[in-house]
Scaffold this motif. Structure first.
Motif, mmCIF file in Angstrom:
data_model
loop_
_atom_site.group_PDB
_atom_site.id
_atom_site.type_symbol
_atom_site.label_atom_id
_atom_site.label_comp_id
_atom_site.label_asym_id
_atom_site.label_seq_id
_atom_site.Cartn_x
_atom_site.Cartn_y
_atom_site.Cartn_z
ATOM 1 N N LEU A 793 0.817 -1.263 0.001
ATOM 2 C CA LEU A 793 0.152 -0.272 -0.050
ATOM 3 C C LEU A 793 1.032 1.338 -0.034
ATOM 4 N N VAL A 794 1.841 1.335 0.789
ATOM 5 C CA VAL A 794 2.931 2.377 0.793
ATOM 6 C C VAL A 794 3.509 2.566 -0.464
ATOM 7 N N THR A 795 3.996 1.682 -1.294
ATOM 8 C CA THR A 795 4.358 1.482 -2.596
ATOM 9 C C THR A 795 3.070 2.406 -3.587
ATOM 10 N N LEU A 796 2.170 1.832 -3.317
ATOM 11 C CA LEU A 796 1.032 2.405 -4.315
ATOM 12 C C LEU A 796 0.588 3.647 -4.167
ATOM 13 N N ALA A 797 0.949 4.029 -2.657
ATOM 14 C CA ALA A 797 0.562 5.615 -2.473
ATOM 15 C C ALA A 797 1.595 6.309 -3.263
ATOM 16 N N SER A 798 2.849 5.643 -3.300
ATOM 17 C CA SER A 798 3.867 6.511 -3.728
ATOM 18 C C SER A 798 4.075 6.433 -5.472
ATOM 19 N N CYS A 799 3.887 5.355 -6.058
ATOM 20 C CA CYS A 799 3.764 5.193 -7.425
ATOM 21 C C CYS A 799 2.955 4.123 -7.826
ATOM 22 N N PRO A 800 1.912 4.082 -8.320
ATOM 23 C CA PRO A 800 0.883 2.886 -8.687
ATOM 24 C C PRO A 800 1.709 1.930 -9.605
ATOM 25 N N LYS A 801 2.434 2.586 -10.692
ATOM 26 C CA LYS A 801 3.332 1.829 -11.765
ATOM 27 C C LYS A 801 4.237 0.873 -10.892
ATOM 28 N N ARG A 802 5.014 1.418 -9.912
ATOM 29 C CA ARG A 802 5.765 0.730 -9.298
ATOM 30 C C ARG A 802 5.178 -0.448 -8.554
ATOM 31 N N ASP A 809 2.110 -7.416 -11.838
ATOM 32 C CA ASP A 809 3.008 -7.960 -12.980
ATOM 33 C C ASP A 809 4.594 -8.096 -12.572
ATOM 34 N N ARG A 810 4.886 -9.023 -11.581
ATOM 35 C CA ARG A 810 6.213 -8.836 -11.100
ATOM 36 C C ARG A 810 7.474 -8.902 -11.768
ATOM 37 N N LEU A 811 8.274 -8.057 -11.611
ATOM 38 C CA LEU A 811 9.578 -7.869 -12.160
ATOM 39 C C LEU A 811 10.543 -8.188 -11.169
ATOM 40 N N PRO A 812 11.821 -8.612 -11.897
ATOM 41 C CA PRO A 812 13.009 -9.052 -10.883
ATOM 42 C C PRO A 812 13.351 -7.771 -10.179
ATOM 43 N N ARG A 813 13.869 -7.931 -8.861
ATOM 44 C CA ARG A 813 14.362 -6.711 -8.156
ATOM 45 C C ARG A 813 15.734 -7.025 -7.855
ATOM 46 N N LYS A 814 16.296 -5.552 -7.759
ATOM 47 C CA LYS A 814 17.795 -5.776 -7.502
ATOM 48 C C LYS A 814 18.049 -5.995 -6.102
ATOM 49 N N ARG A 998 15.836 5.744 -6.965
ATOM 50 C CA ARG A 998 15.959 4.429 -6.320
ATOM 51 C C ARG A 998 15.158 3.401 -6.823
ATOM 52 N N CYS A 999 14.320 3.562 -8.045
ATOM 53 C CA CYS A 999 13.430 2.602 -8.312
ATOM 54 C C CYS A 999 14.225 1.515 -8.990
ATOM 55 N N ASP A 1000 13.660 0.090 -8.981
ATOM 56 C CA ASP A 1000 14.359 -0.898 -9.671
ATOM 57 C C ASP A 1000 14.138 -1.026 -11.068
ATOM 58 N N PHE A 1001 12.846 -0.409 -11.309
ATOM 59 C CA PHE A 1001 12.105 -0.622 -12.534
ATOM 60 C C PHE A 1001 12.285 0.486 -13.522
ATOM 61 N N LEU A 1002 13.302 1.458 -13.316
ATOM 62 C CA LEU A 1002 13.586 2.755 -13.924
ATOM 63 C C LEU A 1002 13.485 2.430 -15.191
ATOM 64 N N THR A 1003 14.239 1.171 -15.590
ATOM 65 C CA THR A 1003 14.721 0.910 -17.208
ATOM 66 C C THR A 1003 13.434 0.891 -17.695
ATOM 67 N N PHE A 1004 12.342 0.660 -17.277
ATOM 68 C CA PHE A 1004 11.237 0.275 -17.958
ATOM 69 C C PHE A 1004 10.054 1.568 -17.856
ATOM 70 N N CYS A 1005 10.700 2.565 -17.340
ATOM 71 C CA CYS A 1005 9.479 3.645 -17.065
ATOM 72 C C CYS A 1005 10.010 4.740 -17.727
ATOM 73 N N ASP A 1006 9.371 5.102 -18.770
ATOM 74 C CA ASP A 1006 9.640 6.512 -19.552
ATOM 75 C C ASP A 1006 9.263 7.741 -18.885
ATOM 76 N N ALA A 1007 8.379 7.655 -17.933
ATOM 77 C CA ALA A 1007 8.094 8.881 -17.333
ATOM 78 C C ALA A 1007 9.258 9.027 -16.049
ATOM 79 N N GLY A 1008 9.461 7.967 -15.337
ATOM 80 C CA GLY A 1008 10.461 8.213 -14.556
ATOM 81 C C GLY A 1008 11.640 8.784 -15.172
ATOM 82 N N GLN A 1009 12.409 8.184 -16.225
ATOM 83 C CA GLN A 1009 13.696 8.579 -16.936
ATOM 84 C C GLN A 1009 13.407 10.009 -17.185
#
Length: 1021
Positions: A793-802, A809-814, A998-1009
């Motif tokens: 829920l904390v993650t959802l409140a911070s960024c729904p995409k994360r 749709d779980r992706l590998p984490r560092k 600090r996001c593990d999924f930055l590679t896949f997120c155009d908005a974050g980049q």
């Protein structure tokens, strides 16, 4: 001067002609030290010394074999009579003493010597029942590694565990308390070795020294056998080996020590800089004078540009112009080139292209080229680029070998056999070429494994192997998948049964046979097939070398050893690699390359904090129990004084670490004969760009260095994975990927490529039949109840995409060190609250992504003890939470609930780091308060409630509390319900913020980049 047909330089001639007395030879890299050693021994034999009266001692078995071969070739007339110079290793020399005279020290003659792998196995068996009150015994691999490190230092300084225990202060601090428990483990380990009749390498030196010191007449007998002793690679010896040699060959005996202080790169496993530096005083002449030193500076290996770079590194190391700089033997053309690329993949593909060009255009042999890495984990991308360029290669570094696909497949089988709960390894086997299953085939297995209730009705989480073992109970499998899973199960059971009675190397051979590994290799293209064959052979050698004790192979012990190799922590990586005789490019670490040379050498990944590396844990005995206190070391007089202040201490140790990194770089550079390429890249991950390391900048400033290219602007992080080109295909000129793309663009393209439409349509029908057999995709509308955690829920409140990529749709984490740091801290606090002495919080664990690291010098557990919570006893500890909110199931665990007054609760969540400005964090406290107010926590509804975050990353700690009033609770309830409803929905749009860095999924997120690009450099830090 010429000796036995070999023409010597003036420096070599001076060494050979020097009288028989103690002598130190400072031999720079590539200066012909082996030739000089052989010539000095040959000259001594020509002057009347019997070959049997000469002794050569070196460090590795490979070096000993090479020295013995050179001596046989040079002294053919004596060798033909069976009279040879005795050549051995330092440990081999000790073994001969113990074998011959060990009975007087209570040692059996037929003792067996175990290597690092079995040391860890026996240590694991020696843990016993404790009691352990200060060590975290739930993390056994870490504790075994610490005990092995401390044990090696104890033996390397001629100590017993009791000597360390006796040196403990009267009021030991926490580090000493942990060290004393490691000492107890070492005592049990010593007893275990006696029970099974083995010794380790440290024991050999310790026992041989005991024989020589307690029985001087035996030491004198050994000494009288020889008239000349040559000590090769003397800079790699530890204090115990030095003292053994002094005990036998001191007081004027003609000992010649050969080495290079600037190649001392094994300090982390005991090598002492003081040994080579102090040789003139340790081995004085018969007149009690300091032994003389003669230099070797004429480098016969490398060209002038390469040597200029090597001397520049030595100047950095010594802080001034180095004494006796290396000089080139000739002006043969050589080259030094450097480059800085934007991405690691661009760097790797350039290396592969240059290797290909040198071979195709300039006739360079594959085997005359090598790529040297600082760490094993850097090998994979370059290996893939070379394979894509159809370059035959051999991974000669043991840790890097485990990432090679054909070896990784065998490793996965070993993990499945030794660790049945390793579902990741099982998935690799099933998805691989032998069984060719897809993720859709594994989905029913995973579903079954996660939905099996235990006796109490709660869901269990079985491993995938359990589902395969109960295959008839699994629904939703296609017939093809069921058949292939049945084949896997039969093979697995057969190999599991056979593994009980065969050696590890036989088990590996049977695994390769069971999966038709050799047939697969034969079907590969020539270069790829040669690479695969060489790598499998090397893995088989690794397995065989690890199994010295017949009848005692341990698959679990071997898997643990492989874990160490993958983490770059194994001491076996110190030995020189044995490069195969096949024509293939070598990929290995610098430590494995010491003693080798190639015409062309590439050194990649020269980025800041990569090479030179940033130490993950200095050898600090005041902060870590695995390091022997300096005052107990034989070379203590030459070690720095370590202040109590952690910052001052780290500054001193950081300088020592940098010096060792520079020595490692010097070794790397001097492996090259004619071509040296030094490169790096800005993007090795997508977190932040790197800058060129001091080594690459140093290369760039060399007057005759060629610049390949220099990327001044790293730009945005790479968004796409490396493009992998197809291997040459006999039927599709552009490869199968290009053929697939052409077919997608024009469905009639495949038919136009064939002259026989009948055959084409027949194959097309077969393909359609196969596609019809694939399982139907799941109905996304028939979903189970959405479930998430409070953290979710904390993650959802911070960024729904994360949240989507974390929970849906779980992706590998560092790897997340902050999670490990937090877990260990919570475990210690939990035990403290229970009145049990707390576990160890490992100081080597670094900062992480989602929680700010503790401030410099702050121990989070000590900060907890000094807080108000350290002296309070909670009413409830680690209390589970399971509530239903807006149709979404929310789970969690509350760290502690304090009840200072009846019906007055304070719910506390402990944090191991510092407070970070994150508005979403309060959701965690809101969910706890809501659950407590609704009676979902321990079945009680407190009348008054407070919720608190306690941050122990600062000292004093920082608290953030909220009084749960009706208004606060109503607002919290609305917030949690909205998030719970969103968690069960389908809209997960990105919300960029500073957390993107600090996001593990930055590679896949155009908005974050885009956010990071817009915020840099002012906002991102």
């Amino acid at each position: 001067m010429t000796v036995r047909g070999v023409t010597l330089s003036q420096e070599q001639a001076a060494v050979v002609a020097h009288r028989l007395e103690p002598l130190r030879i400072s031999a720079g890299a590539g200066t012909g030290k082996t030739t000089t050693i052989v010539a000095r021994l040959a000259a001594a034999i020509d002057s009347g010394i019997e070959p049997e009266a000469a002794l050569g001692i070196t460090f590795t078995n490979k070096a000993a074999e090479e020295l013995a071969d050179r001596l046989r070739s040079t002294l053919r007339d004596h060798a033909s009579e069976g009279r040879e110079v005795e050549v051995t290793t330092y440990h081999g020399f000790a073994l001969r003493i113990v074998t011959e005279f060990g009975a007087v020290a209570g040692v059996e003659r037929d003792l067996q010597v175990v290597g690092p792998g079995y040391v860890r196995q026996l240590l694991h068996e020696s843990i016993g029942d404790g009691p352990y009150q200060h060590l975290d015994m739930s993390a056994l691999p870490w504790r075994v590694d610490e005990a092995a490190a401390l044990g090696a230092q104890v033996a390397g300084n001629l100590l017993e565990p009791e000597d360390v225990a006796d040196a403990a202060p009267d009021s030991p601090d926490e580090v000493w308390l942990r060290r004393l428990e490691l000492v107890e483990m070492l005592r049990r380990y010593r007893q275990r070795k006696r029970q099974v009749g083995v010794v380790d390498y440290g024991d050999l030196i310790l026992l041989a020294h005991r024989v020589a010191s307690e029985y001087p007449e035996l030491a004198h007998r050994i000494r009288n056998r020889y008239r000349l002793v040559v000590l090769d690679e003397y800079q790699d010896t530890d204090p115990a080996q030095r003292e053994l040699l002094r005990r036998i060959f001191g007081n004027g005996f003609p000992v010649t020590a050969v080495g290079d202080a600037d190649q001392t790169i094994y300090e982390w496993r005991g090598a002492s800089l003081e040994n080579f530096a102090g040789f003139p005083d340790h081995f004085r002449t018969a007149d009690s004078l300091a032994a003389p030193t003669l230099p070797l500076t004429l480098n016969r290996r490398s060209g002038p540009r390469i040597l200029t770079m090597a001397n520049a590194i030595r100047n950095e190391l010594h802080g001034a112009v180095a004494i006796d700089p290396l000089q080139p033997a000739d002006d043969a053309p050589d080259s030094l080139a450097c480059g800085w690329f934007r991405t690691a993949w661009e760097e790797a593909t350039w290396i592969a292209g240059e290797v290909r060009r040198l071979h195709d255009d300039e006739g360079a042999a594959w085997g005359d080229m090598a790529v040297l890495f600082r760490k094993n984990r850097q090998i994979a991308m370059v290996r893939d680029a070379l394979a894509q360029a159809d370059v035959p290669l051999e991974v000669a570094s043991l840790g890097g070998l485990l990432s090679v696909p054909e070896v990784a497949d065998v490793h996965a089988w070993l993990r499945v056999l030794g660790r049945p709960d390793d579902s990741v390894a099982a998935a690799r086997v099933l998805l691989g070429g032998r069984y060719r299953l897809g993720l859709g085939d594994l989905a029913p297995l995973a579903s079954w494994a996660k939905t099996q209730p235990d006796a109490g009705g709660d869901d269990l989480d079985y491993p995938v192997l359990e589902a395969i073992d109960r295959l008839p109970q699994v629904n939703g499998l296609s017939e093809v998948a069921r058949q292939r899973l049945g084949e896997f199960r039969a093979t697995y059971r057969r190999l599991l049964s056979e593994a009980q009675g065969i050696t590890l190397v036989d088990l590996v051979r049977r695994i390769v046979d069971a999966v038709d590994g050799w047939s697969e290799i034969e079907a590969m293209q020539p270069a790829a097939g040669l690479s695969a064959r060489l790598n499998l052979y090397r893995f088989l050698d690794l397995v065989e070398d690890w199994s010295p004790l017949a009848g005692r192979p341990s698959l679990e012990g071997f898997l643990g050893y492989l874990d160490l190799l993958q983490e770059d922590r194994s001491s076996d990586e110190l030995d020189t690699a044995r490069v195969g005789s096949q024509d293939a490019v070598s990929l290995l670490t610098v430590h494995r390359a010491k003693g080798l040379e190639w015409e062309t050498v590439f050194i990649p990944a020269l980025a800041d904090a990569t090479f030179p590396t940033r130490s993950q844990g200095f050898d600090d005995p005041l902060a870590n129990p695995k390091w022997l206190p300096y005052e107990l070391r034989l070379d203590s007089a030459d070690l720095p004084n370590l202040p109590a202040d952690s910052r001052e201490r780290k500054a001193i140790l950081r300088e020592r670490h940098l010096a060792q990194e520079l020595r490692t770089a010097y070794v790397a550079v001097t492996r090259a004969e004619r071509r040296l390429f030094m490169t790096g890249a800005a993007w090795y991950d997508n977190t932040r760009p790197k800058t060129p390391s001091m080594l690459l900048e140093l290369a760039r400033t060399q007057p005759e260095a060629t610049q390949i290219g220099w990327c001044d602007d790293p730009g945005e992080p790479p968004t796409d994975p490396p493009t992998v080109a197809d291997a040459p295909d006999p039927h599709l000129a552009g490869g199968w990927r290009s053929a697939l793309r052409a077919t997608l663009a024009d469905p009639s393209w495949p038919q136009r490529q064939t002259d026989d439409s009948t055959v084409f349509h027949r194959h097309l029908e077969q393909l359609e039949l196969m596609l019809d057999g694939l399982p139907e995709p799941p109905d996304l509308d028939q979903t189970t109840q959405p479930t998430t955690s409070v953290t979710g829920l904390v993650t959802l409140a911070s960024c729904p995409k994360r949240f989507y990529w974390s929970e849906i749709d779980r992706l590998p984490r560092k790897p997340s060190p902050w999670l490990q740091r937090g877990t260990v801290l919570h475990r210690r606090i939990e035990l403290h609250h229970q009145g049990i002495a707390a576990f160890d919080l490992d100081s080597d664990i670094g900062s992480g992504n989602d929680e700010a690291a503790p401030a410099e010098g702050v121990d989070a557990f000590r900060a907890f003890l000094g807080s108000r919570f350290g002296g309070m006893r909670p009413a409830y500890i680690e209390t589970p939470l399971d509530i239903d909110v807006e149709g979404t199931r929310i789970r969690g665990r509350i760290d502690a609930i304090f009840e200072a007054e009846p019906d007055m609760w304070e719910i506390v969540d402990y944090k191991s780091g510092r407070r970070r400005d994150d508005p979403a964090a309060v959701v965690q406290l809101e969910a706890y308060a809501m659950a407590a107010a609704d009676g979902a926590v321990r079945g009680r509804r407190p009348e008054r409630l407070r919720v608190t975050f306690a941050y122990f990353g600062t000292d004093p700690p920082e608290e953030v509390s909220h009084e749960v009033t009706s208004e606060w609770l109503a607002k919290a309830r609305r917030h949690v319900e909205a998030l719970a409803e969103a968690a069960g929905g389908r809209q997960f749009e990105p919300v960029p913020s500073s957390a993107c860095e600090r996001c593990d999924f930055l590679t896949f997120c155009d908005a974050g980049q885009r956010w990071i690009a817009a915020a840099a450099p002012d906002t991102v830090h």
